[in-house]
Design a protein around this motif. Structure first.
Motif, PDB file in Angstrom:
ATOM      1  N   LYS A 166       5.848   8.817  -9.653  1.00 27.61           N
ATOM      2  CA  LYS A 166       5.912   8.512 -11.090  1.00 27.61           C
ATOM      3  C   LYS A 166       4.700   9.028 -11.856  1.00 27.61           C
ATOM      4  CE  LYS A 166       9.687   6.222 -10.766  1.00 27.61           C
ATOM      5  NZ  LYS A 166      10.346   4.982 -10.613  1.00 27.61           N
ATOM      6  N   ASN A 167       3.593   9.240 -11.145  1.00 27.06           N
ATOM      7  CA  ASN A 167       2.381   9.626 -11.854  1.00 27.06           C
ATOM      8  C   ASN A 167       1.820  10.972 -11.419  1.00 27.06           C
ATOM      9  OD1 ASN A 167       1.391   6.941 -13.393  1.00 27.06           O
ATOM     10  ND2 ASN A 167       2.417   6.408 -11.494  1.00 27.06           N
ATOM     11  N   GLY A 168       2.524  11.611 -10.510  1.00 30.99           N
ATOM     12  CA  GLY A 168       2.072  12.909 -10.035  1.00 30.99           C
ATOM     13  C   GLY A 168       0.703  12.881  -9.371  1.00 30.99           C
ATOM     14  N   ARG A 169       0.341  11.737  -8.784  1.00 31.63           N
ATOM     15  CA  ARG A 169      -0.956  11.660  -8.121  1.00 31.63           C
ATOM     16  C   ARG A 169      -0.823  12.114  -6.663  1.00 31.63           C
ATOM     17  NH1 ARG A 169      -4.677   8.469 -11.499  1.00 31.63           N
ATOM     18  NH2 ARG A 169      -6.163   8.812  -9.827  1.00 31.63           N
ATOM     19  N   ASN A 170      -1.967  12.333  -6.055  1.00 26.40           N
ATOM     20  CA  ASN A 170      -2.000  12.830  -4.677  1.00 26.40           C
ATOM     21  C   ASN A 170      -2.756  11.810  -3.813  1.00 26.40           C
ATOM     22  OD1 ASN A 170      -2.091  14.364  -2.366  1.00 26.40           O
ATOM     23  ND2 ASN A 170      -3.651  15.793  -3.133  1.00 26.40           N
ATOM     24  N   PRO A 171      -2.055  10.760  -3.388  1.00 26.17           N
ATOM     25  CA  PRO A 171      -2.749   9.633  -2.749  1.00 26.17           C
ATOM     26  C   PRO A 171      -3.112   9.840  -1.276  1.00 26.17           C
ATOM     27  CG  PRO A 171      -0.422   9.114  -3.057  1.00 26.17           C
ATOM     28  CD  PRO A 171      -0.614  10.523  -3.531  1.00 26.17           C
ATOM     29  N   LEU A 172      -4.096   9.066  -0.854  1.00 25.77           N
ATOM     30  CA  LEU A 172      -4.454   8.965   0.565  1.00 25.77           C
ATOM     31  C   LEU A 172      -4.390   7.491   0.942  1.00 25.77           C
ATOM     32  CD1 LEU A 172      -5.732  10.285   3.179  1.00 25.77           C
ATOM     33  CD2 LEU A 172      -7.948   9.569   2.244  1.00 25.77           C
ATOM     34  N   LEU A 173      -3.683   7.204   2.027  1.00 23.68           N
ATOM     35  CA  LEU A 173      -3.641   5.824   2.512  1.00 23.68           C
ATOM     36  C   LEU A 173      -4.704   5.636   3.586  1.00 23.68           C
ATOM     37  CD1 LEU A 173       0.231   5.373   2.693  1.00 23.68           C
ATOM     38  CD2 LEU A 173      -1.319   3.827   1.460  1.00 23.68           C
ATOM     39  N   VAL A 219      -2.308   9.521   6.075  1.00 21.10           N
ATOM     40  CA  VAL A 219      -2.912   8.220   6.389  1.00 21.10           C
ATOM     41  C   VAL A 219      -4.207   8.464   7.147  1.00 21.10           C
ATOM     42  CG1 VAL A 219      -2.608   6.025   7.608  1.00 21.10           C
ATOM     43  CG2 VAL A 219      -0.637   7.122   6.518  1.00 21.10           C
ATOM     44  N   PHE A 220      -5.294   7.964   6.619  1.00 22.92           N
ATOM     45  CA  PHE A 220      -6.589   8.130   7.273  1.00 22.92           C
ATOM     46  C   PHE A 220      -6.839   6.958   8.215  1.00 22.92           C
ATOM     47  CE2 PHE A 220     -11.152   7.844   7.745  1.00 22.92           C
ATOM     48  CZ  PHE A 220     -11.532   9.174   7.917  1.00 22.92           C
ATOM     49  N   VAL A 221      -7.130   7.258   9.506  1.00 25.66           N
ATOM     50  CA  VAL A 221      -7.338   6.178  10.475  1.00 25.66           C
ATOM     51  C   VAL A 221      -8.752   6.163  11.055  1.00 25.66           C
ATOM     52  CG1 VAL A 221      -4.894   6.038  11.098  1.00 25.66           C
ATOM     53  CG2 VAL A 221      -6.424   7.545  12.395  1.00 25.66           C
ATOM     54  N   GLY A 222      -9.476   7.278  10.929  1.00 21.23           N
ATOM     55  CA  GLY A 222     -10.858   7.336  11.417  1.00 21.23           C
ATOM     56  C   GLY A 222     -10.982   6.952  12.877  1.00 21.23           C
ATOM     57  N   ASN A 223     -12.004   6.168  13.180  1.00 17.04           N
ATOM     58  CA  ASN A 223     -12.222   5.802  14.588  1.00 17.04           C
ATOM     59  C   ASN A 223     -11.417   4.573  15.014  1.00 17.04           C
ATOM     60  OD1 ASN A 223     -13.505   3.604  13.508  1.00 17.04           O
ATOM     61  ND2 ASN A 223     -15.541   4.094  14.324  1.00 17.04           N
ATOM     62  N   ARG A 224     -10.584   4.070  14.121  1.00 20.39           N
ATOM     63  CA  ARG A 224      -9.681   2.940  14.399  1.00 20.39           C
ATOM     64  C   ARG A 224     -10.428   1.654  14.779  1.00 20.39           C
ATOM     65  NH1 ARG A 224      -4.086   4.545  15.793  1.00 20.39           N
ATOM     66  NH2 ARG A 224      -3.932   6.756  15.315  1.00 20.39           N
ATOM     67  N   SER A 263       0.850  -1.201   0.000  1.00 14.70           N
ATOM     68  CA  SER A 263       0.000   0.000   0.000  1.00 14.70           C
ATOM     69  C   SER A 263       0.881   1.245   0.000  1.00 14.70           C
ATOM     70  CB  SER A 263      -0.898   0.026   1.241  1.00 14.70           C
ATOM     71  OG  SER A 263      -1.758  -1.086   1.243  1.00 14.70           O
ATOM     72  N   ALA A 264       1.854   1.254   0.894  1.00 10.10           N
ATOM     73  CA  ALA A 264       2.744   2.416   0.990  1.00 10.10           C
ATOM     74  C   ALA A 264       3.622   2.534  -0.261  1.00 10.10           C
ATOM     75  CB  ALA A 264       3.610   2.293   2.243  1.00 10.10           C
ATOM     76  N   LYS A 265       4.111   1.410  -0.753  1.00  6.39           N
ATOM     77  CA  LYS A 265       4.950   1.436  -1.961  1.00  6.39           C
ATOM     78  C   LYS A 265       4.175   2.009  -3.144  1.00  6.39           C
ATOM     79  CE  LYS A 265       8.094  -2.522  -1.230  1.00  6.39           C
ATOM     80  NZ  LYS A 265       8.349  -3.926  -1.617  1.00  6.39           N
ATOM     81  N   LEU A 266       2.936   1.577  -3.244  1.00  6.59           N
ATOM     82  CA  LEU A 266       2.105   2.023  -4.368  1.00  6.59           C
ATOM     83  C   LEU A 266       1.805   3.519  -4.254  1.00  6.59           C
ATOM     84  CD1 LEU A 266       0.928   0.577  -6.793  1.00  6.59           C
ATOM     85  CD2 LEU A 266      -1.231   0.369  -5.564  1.00  6.59           C
ATOM     86  N   ALA A 267       1.555   3.961  -3.006  1.00  9.49           N
ATOM     87  CA  ALA A 267       1.303   5.394  -2.784  1.00  9.49           C
ATOM     88  C   ALA A 267       2.520   6.200  -3.239  1.00  9.49           C
ATOM     89  CB  ALA A 267       1.019   5.642  -1.311  1.00  9.49           C
ATOM     90  N   ARG A 268       3.684   5.736  -2.863  1.00  9.99           N
ATOM     91  CA  ARG A 268       4.919   6.410  -3.240  1.00  9.99           C
ATOM     92  C   ARG A 268       5.070   6.440  -4.759  1.00  9.99           C
ATOM     93  NH1 ARG A 268       9.668   5.108  -5.025  1.00  9.99           N
ATOM     94  NH2 ARG A 268      11.431   6.459  -4.543  1.00  9.99           N
ATOM     95  N   THR A 280     -12.919  15.875  -0.059  1.00  7.09           N
ATOM     96  CA  THR A 280     -12.779  17.242   0.462  1.00  7.09           C
ATOM     97  C   THR A 280     -11.326  17.714   0.437  1.00  7.09           C
ATOM     98  OG1 THR A 280     -12.761  16.305   2.690  1.00  7.09           O
ATOM     99  CG2 THR A 280     -14.821  17.268   1.949  1.00  7.09           C
ATOM    100  N   LYS A 281     -10.381  16.806   0.628  1.00  9.58           N
ATOM    101  CA  LYS A 281      -8.963  17.209   0.677  1.00  9.58           C
ATOM    102  C   LYS A 281      -8.281  17.191  -0.697  1.00  9.58           C
ATOM    103  CE  LYS A 281      -8.708  17.632   5.156  1.00  9.58           C
ATOM    104  NZ  LYS A 281      -8.323  18.807   5.915  1.00  9.58           N
ATOM    105  N   GLY A 282      -9.013  16.710  -1.699  1.00 13.85           N
ATOM    106  CA  GLY A 282      -8.422  16.703  -3.036  1.00 13.85           C
ATOM    107  C   GLY A 282      -7.457  15.570  -3.308  1.00 13.85           C
ATOM    108  N   ASN A 283      -7.558  14.496  -2.556  1.00 10.95           N
ATOM    109  CA  ASN A 283      -6.734  13.314  -2.869  1.00 10.95           C
ATOM    110  C   ASN A 283      -7.387  12.576  -4.038  1.00 10.95           C
ATOM    111  OD1 ASN A 283      -6.630  13.409   0.508  1.00 10.95           O
ATOM    112  ND2 ASN A 283      -4.687  13.285  -0.591  1.00 10.95           N
ATOM    113  N   ASP A 284      -6.624  12.314  -5.084  1.00  9.95           N
ATOM    114  CA  ASP A 284      -7.237  11.731  -6.281  1.00  9.95           C
ATOM    115  C   ASP A 284      -7.125  10.209  -6.354  1.00  9.95           C
ATOM    116  OD1 ASP A 284      -4.559  11.600  -6.778  1.00  9.95           O
ATOM    117  OD2 ASP A 284      -4.578  12.977  -8.488  1.00  9.95           O
ATOM    118  N   VAL A 285      -6.459   9.613  -5.384  1.00  8.26           N
ATOM    119  CA  VAL A 285      -6.438   8.154  -5.320  1.00  8.26           C
ATOM    120  C   VAL A 285      -6.403   7.704  -3.865  1.00  8.26           C
ATOM    121  CG1 VAL A 285      -3.961   8.203  -5.858  1.00  8.26           C
ATOM    122  CG2 VAL A 285      -5.165   6.035  -5.974  1.00  8.26           C
ATOM    123  N   VAL A 286      -7.267   6.746  -3.546  1.00  2.54           N
ATOM    124  CA  VAL A 286      -7.411   6.262  -2.168  1.00  2.54           C
ATOM    125  C   VAL A 286      -6.980   4.799  -2.116  1.00  2.54           C
ATOM    126  CG1 VAL A 286      -9.040   5.839  -0.289  1.00  2.54           C
ATOM    127  CG2 VAL A 286      -9.355   7.825  -1.794  1.00  2.54           C
TER     128      VAL A 286
END
Ligand SMILES: Nc1nc2c(ncn2[C@@H]2O[C@H](COP(=O)(O)OP(=O)(O)O)[C@@H](O)[C@H]2O)c(=O)[nH]1
Ligand SMILES: [Mg+2]
Length: 441
Positions: free
Chosen positions: A126-133, A158-163, A116-121, A179-185
């Protein structure tokens, strides 16, 4: 699992060493070895069968190239078929929606959180995306913390919510991204040591809630054939879109990848080759095949030699063209080259300096007819076409079963070509033409 494969395959290749020609007997011996080595490496028997069928028909039909040995050529064939079996070309991610959702699934310890982290990186760099983990593995508290640490190191939120509630976290995460403009989750989910209903239901529900663009199943390449069954199960329940195969930096030779791709028909998209976050590679079937065979150098040697052969023939032709010595023998040689190499347009495209001619339709029948006409000429006529008078033309037409007008047309084409070549020669001598139109490097 492919530990012995390379050894056994090199035994197979040895059977062909020193043989002048690939013949049916020595190929069959070598093929038997290949089959044994695949089976003993525990590759799915269906995979082995399909693979063997393809390699056999190709290997038995192959002409031996002079400057490589039969065993080298055989390695190339096995390599090419293996590449095909592994998926042919690379498959990218299909991330159309905004935000795009990537769901990471798989057994515990396979490498989901790391990937997950590798792909976000990778998507960021490499793709100029703005990911959210999204840390959606709530069953082990350490898992959330693990992803938080990884996310920090690559500067990805990294989104953790109520865990606690994986469904709520997933839903909130998507809204958060909007809302935050992350284009890939990228959603990291929980795994278990073995497939169980609870885990399946959980990821199934997360998938229903988030409608992922990609469902990537992470496979541990060290884990053995059992993993293949879990791949089938995950695909049945979730319809996965591809695999990420991890830990290829270890002893594994990638056999799991081969079987998983085969039984599910789903492509391998990425491979993990280390624990560090930059150690994620796009999966290239050709490189994997070489790795399994452990013979990348031989494969590139054969490719190189094939290329050189083509180049040498071209150079020779260029020399004759320059001297305007182009005879019907050359013409015929060209035709047989063309027939051997496939369609004329693809050959033309290979010649530097010739403009790309997309969709050029070449009538292959026409080539056969032309060849028949040339074959009906005597040796003397072929090398001195100017002696071909009307009575010779009539004889040639009758001999080749073509009409006189076809023979005339060929002669006219030949004359035109020769004139053109002479023109080029003259212009070149006078320095009016900077370069010969066909340049071969
Ligand atoms: N050597 C190596 N280790 C890996 C690779 N991918 C993951 N790991 C390690 O495998 C272990 C389990 O990975 P993790 O991401 O926590 O798996 P998860 O349980 O599926 O989330 C960790 O120690 C990772 O560092 C890889 O490509 N190569
Ligand atoms: Mg994890």
């Amino acid at each position: 699992m492919f530990e012995n494969l390379q050894e056994r395959l090199s035994e197979a290749f040895k059977l062909l060493k020193g043989k002048g020609k690939i013949n049916e007997k020595n190929v069959r011996d070598a093929l038997r070895q290949v089959k044994m080595s695949l089976l003993s490496a525990d590759v799915n028997y269906k995979v082995v069968k399909e693979f063997m069928d393809k390699v056999t028909s190709e290997a038995l039909g192959e002409k031996v190239i002079k400057s490589v040995t039969p065993d080298q050529q055989f390695v190339k064939i096995v390599n090419d078929k293996l590449t095909e079996l592994l998926g042919g070309k690379e498959h990218g991610l299909d991330l159309k929606s905004r935000p795009s959702i990537v769901l990471m699934v798989g057994l515990q310890g396979s490498g989901k959180t790391t990937v997950s982290a590798k792909l976000a990186r990778w998507l960021k760099k490499k793709n100029g995306r703005n990911p959210l983990l999204v840390a959606d593995d709530v069953h082990r508290p350490a898992a959330i913390e693990q992803l938080e640490i990884l996310g920090k190191s690559i500067d990805v939120p990294v989104f953790v919510g109520n865990r606690k509630d994986p469904y709520k976290i997933a839903k909130e995460a998507v809204n958060f991204a909007i809302t935050k403009g992350n284009d890939v989750v990228i959603i990291d989910t929980a795994g278990r040591l073995h497939i169980d209903e609870g885990m399946m239901k959980e990821v199934e529900e997360i998938a229903n809630l988030t409608k992922p663009d990609e469902v990537l199943m992470v496979l541990d390449s060290m884990a053995g054939q059992d993993v293949v069954n879990s791949a089938v199960e995950f695909d049945k329940r979730l319809t996965i879109t591809g695999f990420v195969v991890t830990k290829l930096d270890g002893d594994s030779r990638g056999g799991v990848a081969l079987s998983a791709k085969y039984v599910t028909g789903k492509p391998i998209k990425f491979v993990g080759v280390g624990e560090k976050l930059d150690q994620l590679d796009v999966f290239y079937p050709d490189r994997m095949a070489s790795r399994i065979l452990g013979m990348g150098d031989v494969v590139s040697l054969v490719e190189k030699v094939q290329e050189d052969l083509d180049k040498r023939k071209m150079k020779e032709m260029e020399k004759r063209l320059r001297k305007a010595q182009f005879t019907f023998d050359d013409f015929r040689e060209q035709l047989s080259q063309i027939k051997k190499m496939g369609s004329l347009s693809s050959v033309l495209e290979m010649i530097p300096g010739v403009p790309k001619m997309k969709d050029v339709k070449v009538d292959e029948d026409q080539l056969v007819h032309v060849e028949a006409i040339i074959n009906s000429m005597t040796k003397k006529e072929r090398s001195n076409p100017e002696i071909i008078n009307l009575s010779r033309k009539k004889r040639i037409a009758a001999g080749s079963g073509r009409s006189l007008s076809e023979v005339n047309k060929l002669m006219k084409n030949y004359d035109g070509m020769k004139k053109m070549i002479k023109q080029f020669g003259k212009l070149e001598k006078r320095g009016k033409l900077g370069k010969f139109p066909f340049q071969f490097k």
